[in-house]
Write an enzyme that holds these catalytic residues in place. Structure first.
Site, PDB file in Angstrom:
ATOM      1  N   GLU A   1     -48.847  73.620 -14.414  1.00  0.00           N
ATOM      2  CA  GLU A   1     -48.687  72.205 -14.746  1.00  0.00           C
ATOM      3  C   GLU A   1     -49.257  71.851 -16.108  1.00  0.00           C
ATOM      4  OE1 GLU A   1     -50.034  73.446 -11.966  1.00  0.00           O
ATOM      5  OE2 GLU A   1     -48.524  72.992 -10.448  1.00  0.00           O
TER       6      GLU A   1
ATOM      7  N   HIS B   1     -44.225  62.929  -3.596  1.00  0.00           N
ATOM      8  CA  HIS B   1     -45.051  63.264  -2.432  1.00  0.00           C
ATOM      9  C   HIS B   1     -46.427  62.601  -2.495  1.00  0.00           C
ATOM     10  CE1 HIS B   1     -41.873  66.207  -2.176  1.00  0.00           C
ATOM     11  NE2 HIS B   1     -42.257  66.543  -0.970  1.00  0.00           N
TER      12      HIS B   1
END
Lengths: 624, 624
Positions: A369, A418
């Site tokens: 990430e 999410h």
């Protein structure tokens, strides 16, 4: 004229670069001594490398170094800023007199580089991020079919950062042959020698195992550096790593290769001794006239035609994460600057809808990430409109990169799916409950949190137009369609999907809690209590006065409800915005996730962790 | 009895482990099908590896798997939780009937592992962190002179995370020969094939270049796995990596090695087909009696004698960061469980004072913050009291690790130095302005922010006693001594260094802004306005009612002032705490850093960015 790689650079080229290196080293020392702080020894280890890159390898437009086909340079070891500034000044980007304003409040030449300086594409200074930025610039150049080459200078200290190796694997995987990495291995960290000190072979092997062409050079041997840079330029199909053995504080025997000199400017006497030892002609710096050279022409997201209205069957629930994918695909069709990256979750975040339609504009970021976000910064610096996504909780992994993106004045769009306990069975490690706090505390950010597919699409479109760091928080469950296709969602703004003149309490939700609030409103209505429901789709910025009007209409009675920790989330954002507007609720209840969540079914969890319709009803009854 | 490495495991051992692997695979499938969600194919790729680790290599106390000299296992690829749970059940840690409660709200067996399960030391599920935790466990075992060996199972998808390579270099550097890494290389990520797919040599070379002994095995060949585990155990002076080629969904031809099966539980028909294909005797699971096996005996920070009172000359300013170093050194003298780690900044954060005094208890973390924080989690799981430090802004790099530490119920102490604009010339990349927001939004955290050296020492001592995630925010500049050596600093709590019955406004500051508030109080006093100054040394938790009393005493008039962004910082924390106490300020001004900062002198910046005494005076005058 550069000599061909097989012959090697000419003696006159080598001499010219040597002289530039000498000047860069001396100017770096002078600037830091003038400032009274800074990192001269970190500049001295890199002087020959930077001179070779700027005055032999790179071709760039001195008037517009951050644009077009100019080669780019990223100083990943940002604390060596003065040597970069000296190179830019020597190249003619700004006068060398500016160097003596280093680190002053009124100077564009800050302690670490920012893009307010011509020739700088992204802020550096948090170590380990520059190679990812450079990789983003390199894939951007490739998309543009531009001959731009990208050079990045790493320090060896920062090569302990995992992100360096995320960037290396990314560059190797995408075979970025327009990227040359130069590692300045001076063997000394800030507090002690580095892990591998001068074991050059370890660094070389590490790059090699990531698919780089590699070579080791003496980082103070200009002829060797130039030859290596020439060879790198000729490599096809691979990024290149030049691993340079250097000496921190090179040229000044009192500090060269010695500990305890990190981040210390020289005294005037030390400066004089160092300059004397380095020798050569005096470097004369005229007084600075005080004219700022701050760069004002930063990239802006390019305009594009309005998207067609979202089309959803009002009776059919759709997850906001899926709507994000639809919107990205619509964007791709009208805006060729849009690129997307995903952290190996494109099938969950739905950016695969974009990737399937525009494979050349989609980059698999794998599970890395930090690199993904900093690569997006590099893409943005090249004028692209990057959207990067992963589960919202995993963006916490790239928080430093987002922070630096803001300092970089980058225009990047991040989508975290999410969020919250409503994801259900996967459990707390997969639930973002701190992302609103995290993204609110980024300077100039927008924090967007759609409750339905229509708002999710419209907010995604808004992100592509808005400068700065934009964050979209999407939810896993399918949610009912709340808005008609022509509804507008300005920033800042909110919607009031339920209201009447009899409302006793304002309930502010966002995302899935808007649906819980509407359920609560139904239940309360049948029991005779009307409530107002606000959908705070834009959690930052907030128009506090407009929100205050809604709350005033219900006698100042307020409930906020969010799928997030209490700290830094929707509730505190609302309190802060109201306080800025000079008002406070008369009665207030904050509903948020207060206990460590657990696996379970989504509805079960929304209820068990205190943010369901039942809890909203109870909170309203307490204060109505 | 294990056979010797030279002979290799006996045929009967191999057969027994094969049977265990078969059962682990089947139980993982059954549990996920019963749950209706989960990652059966990720378990199936690891069944033989986990069986080999649990039923051949590891020695542990089934009644107390997380204690003493038991070998430890960390499932870094946390989504394969069911295979771990099956192994623990087969080993007798809890009944196999519990497996069928997987992912239920009432079950300790969550979607991803947490330490509420016996045999789990840290939560996993955010990929790439388990090896750092394992390294922390391994250095902890070494400190304890324990024969504990630590096994960690990685997925290949997560090997894209840079932190894996931070952990690898850390393990290599510290020659952690009690650490065995097993990489489950099944070539499939969530959304598509991994970067390197089944190129085993790349992974092997990467570990080798970090100083590991390495070998590649077929991850479904039990004999080969056991032999490799035996060889690993015999290696001295190096951590070991066993890189295993596996098939995701191994054993069930409908999904084996196929895309689009990640995170999908099998239907009952698929389950039946898979079990049939795997063959062997039926795996019979009795009904679960519903008794929870949740682990309640989590590590607590051990008690230790009270530290002697801090000794400072009241006339001599001392930086809070330096006082942190003094306190750490005092702690080390009385508490043998204290260990410290630093991200190559020990000479700036002052943990070098501890490191110089207790070199065996100090670990250089180099510039790799993620690994440092997760290693602290591993140390804490072994009962140590870790303190890890870097510049506060660089802790943002480890935010995901801190988040996971909270889910791990870890007791870790983090110190971030150089907060805010008051650092001065280094510029925005080095200024933490989001750290309060970040750490407040961590479940159960304490956020401590001393204004002077006495409080810094006392708060450091308090951290060593408090369970959970404790964060200390220290400042770069030297600050005046405000408190006497016997002052107490309870949590929650605040001090009121200036008050009178005539106070018109309460000014709440923390850290350096307390000193600005005191200056403002002097200036206002000479102009006839008395103000109350609150030092909110504990920004989380806050006793809202006690704070409300102070503000009520000044007619509800409040100014907050902080060296932090407005979002999620001191001001919002105060508003939130007051709201919880049912009150709101009557008039309020929030002073915080609202523009992107710049290099400059500390005092210049504190003033230029709106948080100096001058701004406090102006804010007070607006509302007094």
């Amino acid at each position: 004229m550069s000599a061909s790689p097989s012959v090697g650079p000419s003696a006159s080229t080598i001499d010219a670069v040597k002289e530039k290196a000498r000047r860069l080293s001396i100017l770096s020392m002078m600037a830091t001594t003038a400032a009274g702080s800074g990192h001269p020894t970190s500049c001295m280890s890199a002087a020959e490398l930077v001179a070779g890159i700027f005055f032999h390898a790179m071709k760039f437009d001195v008037a517009n170094p951050n644009s077009g086909d100019s080669d780019r340079f990223v100083l990943s070891k940002g604390h060596a800023a003065p040597v970069l500034y000296a190179a830019l000044a020597e190249a003619g980007v700004f006068p060398i007199s500016r160097l003596m304003t280093l680190r002053q409040l009124t100077s564009e030449l800050e302690g670490h580089p920012t893009p307010l300086i011509h020739g700088v594409d992204a802020a550096t200074g948090s170590l380990g991020q520059g190679m990812s930025v450079a990789a983003g610039l390199a894939i951007g150049a490739r998309l543009d079919k531009s001959p731009t080459r990208v050079y990045v200078l790493l320090g060896d200290g920062e090569m302990a950062e995992g992100e360096i190796w995320e960037a290396a694997e990314f560059a190797g995987h995408y075979k970025l042959d327009n990227l040359t990495v130069i590692a300045d291995v001076n063997a000394l960290g800030q507090s002690e020698p580095t892990m591998y000190q001068h074991d050059m072979e370890i660094y070389r092997r590490k790059f090699e195992s990531e698919g780089f062409s590699t070579e080791v050079v003496d980082g103070h041997d200009v002829a060797a550096i130039l030859a290596a840079l020439d060879r790198a330029k000729a490599i096809r199909g691979k990024p290149q790593a030049i691993v340079a053995r250097t000496i921190k504080g090179h040229g000044a025997s009192f500090c060269a290769g010695k500990e305890h000199w990190h981040g210390k400017a020289f005294s005037k006497d030390e400066l004089a001794a160092a300059i004397k030892e380095i020798g050569g002609a005096p470097v004369v710096v005229p007084p600075d006239p005080g004219k700022s050279y701050v760069r004002t022409s930063l990239p802006k997201p390019p305009d594009f035609p309005a998207l067609a209205a979202p089309e959803y069957d009002p009776a059919k629930p759709v997850a906001t994460r899926e709507a994000y994918g639809f919107a990205l695909r619509r964007l791709g069709a009208v805006n060729p600057h849009v690129v997307a990256l995903s952290g190996d979750v494109k099938n969950s975040t739905f950016s695969e809808l974009f990737g399937d339609a525009f494979p050349d504009h989609f980059f698999q970021g794998y599970i890395a990430e930090q690199n993904m976000v900093s690569a997006a910064v590099g893409l943005a610096a090249r004028g692209k409109v990057p959207f990067a996504d992963t589960f919202a909780c995993f963006l916490s992994r790239a928080y430093d990169n987002v922070r630096m993106a803001a300092i970089s004045r980058a225009n990047i769009n991040l989508c975290g799916s999410h969020c919250g306990v409503s994801i259900g069975e996967d459990g707390p490690s997969q639930m973002a409950l701190e992302d609103i706090a995290m993204f609110r505390a980024i300077h100039g950010s927008a924090v967007l949190y759609p409750s339905d597919a229509v708002s999710a699409e419209r907010l995604t479109e808004a992100m592509a137009r808005r400068p700065g760091i934009n964050y979209l928080r999407t939810s896993r469950p399918k949610t009912a369609i709340l808005y008609s296709k022509d509804e507008k969602f300005p920033l800042p703004g909110f919607k009031v999907p339920r209201q009447s003149a009899q409302d006793r309490v304002t309930v502010i939700g966002a995302g899935i809690t808007v649906h819980e609030a509407l359920k609560a409103a139904d239940e309360l209505k049948s029991a005779g209590t009307a409530i107002r429901v606000v959908d705070l789709y834009c959690v930052k910025p907030i128009d506090g006065e407009a929100l205050a009007e809604q709350i005033a209409a219900t006698g100042g009675r307020l409930v906020t409800v969010e799928d997030h920790w209490p700290e830094g989330g929707v509730g505190e954002a609302v309190l802060g915005a109201l306080a800025e507007a000079g008002v406070a609720p008369s009665k207030y209840r904050m509903l948020a996730v207060r206990n460590m969540p657990h696996s379970g079914k989504p509805d079960e969890l929304v209820d068990a962790f205190g943010i369901s319709a039942r809890h909203i009803v109870a909170a309203v009854r307490e204060i109505a």
